[in-house]
Design a protein around this motif. Structure first.
Motif, PDB file in Angstrom:
ATOM      1  N   PRO A 190      25.679  30.521 -24.323  1.00  0.00           N
ATOM      2  CA  PRO A 190      24.904  31.317 -23.352  1.00  0.00           C
ATOM      3  C   PRO A 190      25.284  31.069 -21.890  1.00  0.00           C
ATOM      4  CG  PRO A 190      23.459  30.452 -25.051  1.00  0.00           C
ATOM      5  CD  PRO A 190      24.809  29.832 -25.271  1.00  0.00           C
ATOM      6  N   GLU A 191      25.604  29.840 -21.541  1.00  0.00           N
ATOM      7  CA  GLU A 191      25.969  29.551 -20.147  1.00  0.00           C
ATOM      8  C   GLU A 191      27.308  30.189 -19.776  1.00  0.00           C
ATOM      9  OE1 GLU A 191      24.067  28.413 -17.678  1.00  0.00           O
ATOM     10  OE2 GLU A 191      22.552  28.526 -19.244  1.00  0.00           O
ATOM     11  N   ASP A 192      28.259  30.193 -20.719  1.00  0.00           N
ATOM     12  CA  ASP A 192      29.545  30.844 -20.462  1.00  0.00           C
ATOM     13  C   ASP A 192      29.364  32.355 -20.298  1.00  0.00           C
ATOM     14  OD1 ASP A 192      30.862  28.424 -20.576  1.00  0.00           O
ATOM     15  OD2 ASP A 192      31.551  28.694 -22.652  1.00  0.00           O
ATOM     16  N   ARG A 193      28.475  32.921 -21.116  1.00  0.00           N
ATOM     17  CA  ARG A 193      28.204  34.360 -21.042  1.00  0.00           C
ATOM     18  C   ARG A 193      27.586  34.707 -19.687  1.00  0.00           C
ATOM     19  NH1 ARG A 193      24.437  35.271 -25.543  1.00  0.00           N
ATOM     20  NH2 ARG A 193      24.618  37.470 -25.102  1.00  0.00           N
ATOM     21  N   ARG A 194      26.649  33.886 -19.240  1.00  0.00           N
ATOM     22  CA  ARG A 194      26.007  34.112 -17.939  1.00  0.00           C
ATOM     23  C   ARG A 194      27.024  33.958 -16.808  1.00  0.00           C
ATOM     24  NH1 ARG A 194      20.088  33.384 -17.702  1.00  0.00           N
ATOM     25  NH2 ARG A 194      19.375  33.321 -19.851  1.00  0.00           N
ATOM     26  N   ALA A 195      27.883  32.958 -16.927  1.00  0.00           N
ATOM     27  CA  ALA A 195      28.907  32.732 -15.903  1.00  0.00           C
ATOM     28  C   ALA A 195      29.866  33.923 -15.820  1.00  0.00           C
ATOM     29  CB  ALA A 195      29.672  31.444 -16.192  1.00  0.00           C
ATOM     30  N   SER A 196      30.195  34.470 -16.973  1.00  0.00           N
ATOM     31  CA  SER A 196      31.066  35.641 -17.012  1.00  0.00           C
ATOM     32  C   SER A 196      30.413  36.824 -16.293  1.00  0.00           C
ATOM     33  CB  SER A 196      31.374  35.997 -18.468  1.00  0.00           C
ATOM     34  OG  SER A 196      32.083  37.200 -18.540  1.00  0.00           O
ATOM     35  N   LEU A 197      29.134  37.059 -16.567  1.00  0.00           N
ATOM     36  CA  LEU A 197      28.424  38.147 -15.884  1.00  0.00           C
ATOM     37  C   LEU A 197      28.325  37.879 -14.392  1.00  0.00           C
ATOM     38  CD1 LEU A 197      25.439  39.221 -18.179  1.00  0.00           C
ATOM     39  CD2 LEU A 197      27.454  40.553 -17.543  1.00  0.00           C
ATOM     40  N   ARG A 198      28.038  36.645 -14.024  1.00  0.00           N
ATOM     41  CA  ARG A 198      27.924  36.314 -12.591  1.00  0.00           C
ATOM     42  C   ARG A 198      29.252  36.546 -11.869  1.00  0.00           C
ATOM     43  NH1 ARG A 198      23.127  34.723 -11.102  1.00  0.00           N
ATOM     44  NH2 ARG A 198      21.751  33.746 -12.611  1.00  0.00           N
ATOM     45  N   ALA A 199      30.360  36.268 -12.552  1.00  0.00           N
ATOM     46  CA  ALA A 199      31.676  36.517 -11.956  1.00  0.00           C
ATOM     47  C   ALA A 199      31.883  38.011 -11.714  1.00  0.00           C
ATOM     48  CB  ALA A 199      32.782  35.951 -12.853  1.00  0.00           C
ATOM     49  N   ARG A 200      31.449  38.840 -12.657  1.00  0.00           N
ATOM     50  CA  ARG A 200      31.558  40.293 -12.479  1.00  0.00           C
ATOM     51  C   ARG A 200      30.657  40.752 -11.329  1.00  0.00           C
ATOM     52  NH1 ARG A 200      35.865  41.793 -13.219  1.00  0.00           N
ATOM     53  NH2 ARG A 200      35.204  43.939 -13.160  1.00  0.00           N
ATOM     54  N   VAL A 201      29.460  40.177 -11.240  1.00  0.00           N
ATOM     55  CA  VAL A 201      28.549  40.521 -10.142  1.00  0.00           C
ATOM     56  C   VAL A 201      29.190  40.147  -8.806  1.00  0.00           C
ATOM     57  CG1 VAL A 201      26.334  39.991  -9.051  1.00  0.00           C
ATOM     58  CG2 VAL A 201      26.437  40.385 -11.521  1.00  0.00           C
ATOM     59  N   ASP A 202      29.776  38.959  -8.731  1.00  0.00           N
ATOM     60  CA  ASP A 202      30.438  38.532  -7.486  1.00  0.00           C
ATOM     61  C   ASP A 202      31.543  39.505  -7.089  1.00  0.00           C
ATOM     62  OD1 ASP A 202      28.756  36.350  -7.380  1.00  0.00           O
ATOM     63  OD2 ASP A 202      30.259  34.930  -8.128  1.00  0.00           O
ATOM     64  N   TYR A 203      32.347  39.913  -8.075  1.00  0.00           N
ATOM     65  CA  TYR A 203      33.423  40.871  -7.825  1.00  0.00           C
ATOM     66  C   TYR A 203      32.855  42.167  -7.245  1.00  0.00           C
ATOM     67  CZ  TYR A 203      36.725  44.604  -8.852  1.00  0.00           C
ATOM     68  OH  TYR A 203      37.525  45.714  -8.745  1.00  0.00           O
ATOM     69  N   TRP A 204      31.818  42.701  -7.897  1.00  0.00           N
ATOM     70  CA  TRP A 204      31.249  43.973  -7.459  1.00  0.00           C
ATOM     71  C   TRP A 204      30.497  43.844  -6.139  1.00  0.00           C
ATOM     72  CZ3 TRP A 204      32.652  48.650  -8.671  1.00  0.00           C
ATOM     73  CH2 TRP A 204      33.371  48.844  -9.850  1.00  0.00           C
ATOM     74  N   CYS A 205      29.875  42.704  -5.892  1.00  0.00           N
ATOM     75  CA  CYS A 205      29.217  42.503  -4.597  1.00  0.00           C
ATOM     76  C   CYS A 205      30.235  42.608  -3.469  1.00  0.00           C
ATOM     77  CB  CYS A 205      28.525  41.141  -4.546  1.00  0.00           C
ATOM     78  SG  CYS A 205      26.938  41.084  -5.382  1.00  0.00           S
ATOM     79  N   GLU A 206      31.376  41.981  -3.658  1.00  0.00           N
ATOM     80  CA  GLU A 206      32.426  42.036  -2.642  1.00  0.00           C
ATOM     81  C   GLU A 206      32.978  43.450  -2.509  1.00  0.00           C
ATOM     82  OE1 GLU A 206      36.783  40.084  -1.849  1.00  0.00           O
ATOM     83  OE2 GLU A 206      35.260  38.849  -2.819  1.00  0.00           O
ATOM     84  N   ARG A 207      33.245  44.083  -3.630  1.00  0.00           N
ATOM     85  CA  ARG A 207      33.826  45.423  -3.608  1.00  0.00           C
ATOM     86  C   ARG A 207      32.885  46.447  -2.967  1.00  0.00           C
ATOM     87  NH1 ARG A 207      36.464  48.665  -8.730  1.00  0.00           N
ATOM     88  NH2 ARG A 207      36.663  50.633  -7.627  1.00  0.00           N
ATOM     89  N   LEU A 208      31.585  46.330  -3.252  1.00  0.00           N
ATOM     90  CA  LEU A 208      30.606  47.289  -2.740  1.00  0.00           C
ATOM     91  C   LEU A 208      29.964  46.837  -1.426  1.00  0.00           C
ATOM     92  CD1 LEU A 208      28.786  48.121  -6.088  1.00  0.00           C
ATOM     93  CD2 LEU A 208      30.558  49.481  -4.943  1.00  0.00           C
ATOM     94  N   ARG A 209      30.323  45.619  -0.991  1.00  0.00           N
ATOM     95  CA  ARG A 209      29.692  45.024   0.183  1.00  0.00           C
ATOM     96  C   ARG A 209      28.178  45.014   0.033  1.00  0.00           C
ATOM     97  NH1 ARG A 209      33.384  48.391   4.160  1.00  0.00           N
ATOM     98  NH2 ARG A 209      35.352  47.574   3.432  1.00  0.00           N
TER      99      ARG A 209
END
Length: 109
Positions: free
Chosen positions: A4-23
């Motif tokens: 579960p922690e790896d799954r959450r980390a994977s989602l958080r990485a995608r969120v970080d990517y999109w936060c940067e891309r969408l500002r």
């Protein structure tokens, strides 16, 4: 299957990517058990994602994450919101059909 922690980390990485891309700057990002939606965005800037979103295809994850983060800018699903979705996730309508065909009632609000 990742823990579960790896799954959450994977989602958080995608969120970080999109936060940067969408500002986009959500106040809080939560990943938790959700049974009715894949995600939500509150007017207070809290983005919540379903923990089992990590089990979906990356392109569907991106659709849900971008959808919720764009609600930080546009609170409804009007023309501006749809134009932004098209600009950032060109095939979003296909993912929307997938979402509607599934057992989750909505992505946001």
């Amino acid at each position: 299957m990742p823990n579960p922690e790896d799954r959450r980390a994977s989602l958080r990485a995608r969120v970080d990517y999109w936060c940067e891309r969408l500002r986009a700057t959500p106040r809080i990002v939560r990943i938790q058990r959700m049974t009715r939606k894949w995600g939500s965005c509150s007017t207070g800037g809290i983005v919540t994602l379903a923990e089992d979103l990590a089990d979906q295809e990356k392109c569907f994850q991106d659709f849900v994450i971008a959808h919720e983060l764009l609600h930080l800018r546009v609170p409804n699903h009007g023309k501006v919101f749809k134009a932004l979705m098209t600009a950032h996730v060109p095939r979003w309508r296909e993912h929307e059909k997938h979402r509607l065909a599934g057992n989750r009632s909505g992505v946001s609000r």
